[in-house]
Design an enzyme around this catalytic site. Structure first.
Site, PDB file in Angstrom:
ATOM      1  N   TYR A 193     -11.346  -5.057  -1.563  1.00  0.00           N
ATOM      2  CA  TYR A 193      -9.783  -4.621  -1.443  1.00  0.00           C
ATOM      3  C   TYR A 193     -10.003  -3.781  -3.163  1.00  0.00           C
ATOM      4  O   TYR A 193     -10.685  -4.303  -3.910  1.00  0.00           O
ATOM      5  CB  TYR A 193      -8.994  -4.652  -1.580  1.00  0.00           C
ATOM      6  CG  TYR A 193      -8.477  -6.381  -2.248  1.00  0.00           C
ATOM      7  CD1 TYR A 193      -7.351  -5.782  -3.457  1.00  0.00           C
ATOM      8  CD2 TYR A 193      -9.177  -7.756  -2.070  1.00  0.00           C
ATOM      9  CE1 TYR A 193      -7.129  -7.141  -3.918  1.00  0.00           C
ATOM     10  CE2 TYR A 193      -8.760  -8.494  -2.553  1.00  0.00           C
ATOM     11  CZ  TYR A 193      -7.745  -8.653  -3.771  1.00  0.00           C
ATOM     12  OH  TYR A 193      -7.275  -9.515  -4.732  1.00  0.00           O
ATOM     13  N   CYS A 194      -8.951  -3.244  -3.865  1.00  0.00           N
ATOM     14  CA  CYS A 194      -8.433  -2.601  -5.271  1.00  0.00           C
ATOM     15  C   CYS A 194      -7.264  -2.274  -5.380  1.00  0.00           C
ATOM     16  O   CYS A 194      -6.145  -2.512  -4.131  1.00  0.00           O
ATOM     17  CB  CYS A 194      -9.283  -1.604  -5.419  1.00  0.00           C
ATOM     18  SG  CYS A 194      -9.527  -0.048  -4.582  1.00  0.00           S
ATOM     19  N   THR A 195      -7.013  -0.787  -6.318  1.00  0.00           N
ATOM     20  CA  THR A 195      -5.703  -0.918  -6.111  1.00  0.00           C
ATOM     21  C   THR A 195      -5.098   0.643  -5.095  1.00  0.00           C
ATOM     22  O   THR A 195      -4.253   0.455  -4.676  1.00  0.00           O
ATOM     23  CB  THR A 195      -5.018  -0.019  -7.588  1.00  0.00           C
ATOM     24  OG1 THR A 195      -5.748  -1.074  -8.759  1.00  0.00           O
ATOM     25  CG2 THR A 195      -3.995   0.085  -7.504  1.00  0.00           C
TER      26      THR A 195
ATOM     27  N   ILE B  82      -4.570  -1.873  -2.497  1.00  0.00           N
ATOM     28  CA  ILE B  82      -2.566  -3.024  -2.507  1.00  0.00           C
ATOM     29  C   ILE B  82      -1.628  -1.308  -2.726  1.00  0.00           C
ATOM     30  O   ILE B  82      -0.701  -2.288  -1.720  1.00  0.00           O
ATOM     31  CB  ILE B  82      -3.389  -3.425  -3.744  1.00  0.00           C
ATOM     32  CG1 ILE B  82      -4.352  -5.045  -4.175  1.00  0.00           C
ATOM     33  CG2 ILE B  82      -1.475  -3.932  -3.901  1.00  0.00           C
ATOM     34  CD1 ILE B  82      -4.264  -4.285  -5.055  1.00  0.00           C
TER      35      ILE B  82
END
EC number: 1.14.-.-
Length: 350
Positions: free
Chosen positions: A199-201, A228
């Site tokens: 996952y990332c932003t 996110i």
């Protein structure tokens, strides 16, 4: 021929934006698709965005587009319609709407053509960036968090992870995405039988990272759709527990979106609970660091006594010192032992 770049000073643009009465919406989006002529596409999009009073940062490359922007609320639906109509590949594109938004995220439009929309350092000609992992929706993310056979991998930089992350997520210790990719493969070699969730932003980094992991022999790979931002939005809409702890760092003037009430980071100067990033007020430094209100007052917004003293000098003396200092933009970050070569807000694509 219209002017296809900004000619007004940053200070004037920021003052104009702050004086606006109409609310703005912060939006991010990306799309991996082939752009035959990035320069022509850039110029056409620049005119479209300018006509709708869009601010922000947009990168284009042959591999696609990556954008973080601010749009007047009254223009959002027009922007959406015109973006979708611009290219068939963009039709129906997911737009990530900011969670915690004061509408003051950007005040200028910067649109650049680059080699990649994310600097990944990959030069393997056999790498297929389209062979990505499976998407996870909010409910599936929560189920994976409870699965003992799943490992969550945070594909963001240290300063992002420091203020917020998913429960028990693993940090890949690096200052840039291109450094993280080989480290992620190395760290996970002993866990190829596990379910890897990345996952990332907003999704752009973890999507490419999932393809890189598959390229390196990992078969059970997932990534969170929309990152996110979209996870938190959907979880709230669906009444699900939000399992992200702390603050989501964002790459604009806000520097963060509050996801949960927990404060998991600490002031880099006194150690008090704090998750507010700032840039050192010394123009010869601008180090990104975490500073609590007490230390902000004590050090006048600077990262150290040395910077505090220097920022109090007459402007001409400050300029003279900066001009004579070797490697003046390499400031040691005491909290992490790394060099910061960025003045101001970091670039999320590095």
């Amino acid at each position: 021929m219209p002017v296809l770049h900004n000619r007004i000073s940053n200070d004037a643009l920021k003052a104009k934006m702050l004086a606006e009465s109409e609310p703005r919406i912060t939006i991010s989006f990306y799309k991996y698709f082939h752009i035959a002529d990035p320069k022509a596409t850039r110029d056409a999009l620049y005119q479209l965005f300018t006509a709708l009073d869009v601010f922000g940062r947009v990168y284009l490359a042959h591999e696609g587009i990556n954008a973080q922007i601010s749009v007047p609320a009254s223009n959002v639906e027009t922007f959406r319609a015109q973006l979708y109509a611009f290219d068939p590949a963009l039709e129906g594109l997911r737009l990530n709407i900011a969670l915690d938004d004061d509408g003051k995220s950007f005040w200028v439009l910067r649109m650049k053509v680059r080699d990649r929309i994310v600097s990944d350092g990959i030069d393997d000609p056999h790498f297929d960036a389209s062979n990505v992992g499976e998407y996870l929706q909010a409910a599936e993310v929560n189920a994976m968090l409870d699965d003992p056979d799943a490992l969550f991998i945070d594909m963001r930089n240290h300063y992002e992870y420091e203020v917020g992350h998913f429960e028990n997520a693993l940090e890949i210790p690096a200052d840039t995405f291109r450094e993280q990719l080989p480290k992620a493969v190395e760290m996970m070699q002993a866990h190829k039988d596990k379910k890897i969730v990345m996952y990332c932003t907003g999704g752009i980094r973890c999507e490419k990272a999932s393809a890189w992991m598959k390229h390196n022999g990992f078969n059970k790979v997932w990534h969170i759709e929309g990152g996110i931002i979209e996870y938190a939005r959907k979880a709230r809409e669906q009444g699900l527990p939000v399992r992200f702890i702390g603050k989501n760092f964002v790459f604009d003037e806000r520097m963060g979106e509050r996801i949960s009430d927990e404060i998991i980071a600490h002031c880099h100067q006194c150690g008090a609970p704090c998750d507010s990033h700032t840039n050192c007020k010394n123009d010869g430094c601008h180090l990104l660091f975490i500073q609590c209100p007490v230390c902000a007052e004590k050090y006048k917004g600077c990262c150290s006594e040395i910077c505090c003293e220097e920022s109090a000098l007459p402007p001409e003396e400050q300029r003279r010192r900066r001009a004579g200092r070797e490697n003046s933009n390499k400031i040691f970050n005491k909290s992490r032992g790394r060099l910061n070569t960025t003045l101001g807000i970091p670039d999320p694509t590095e």
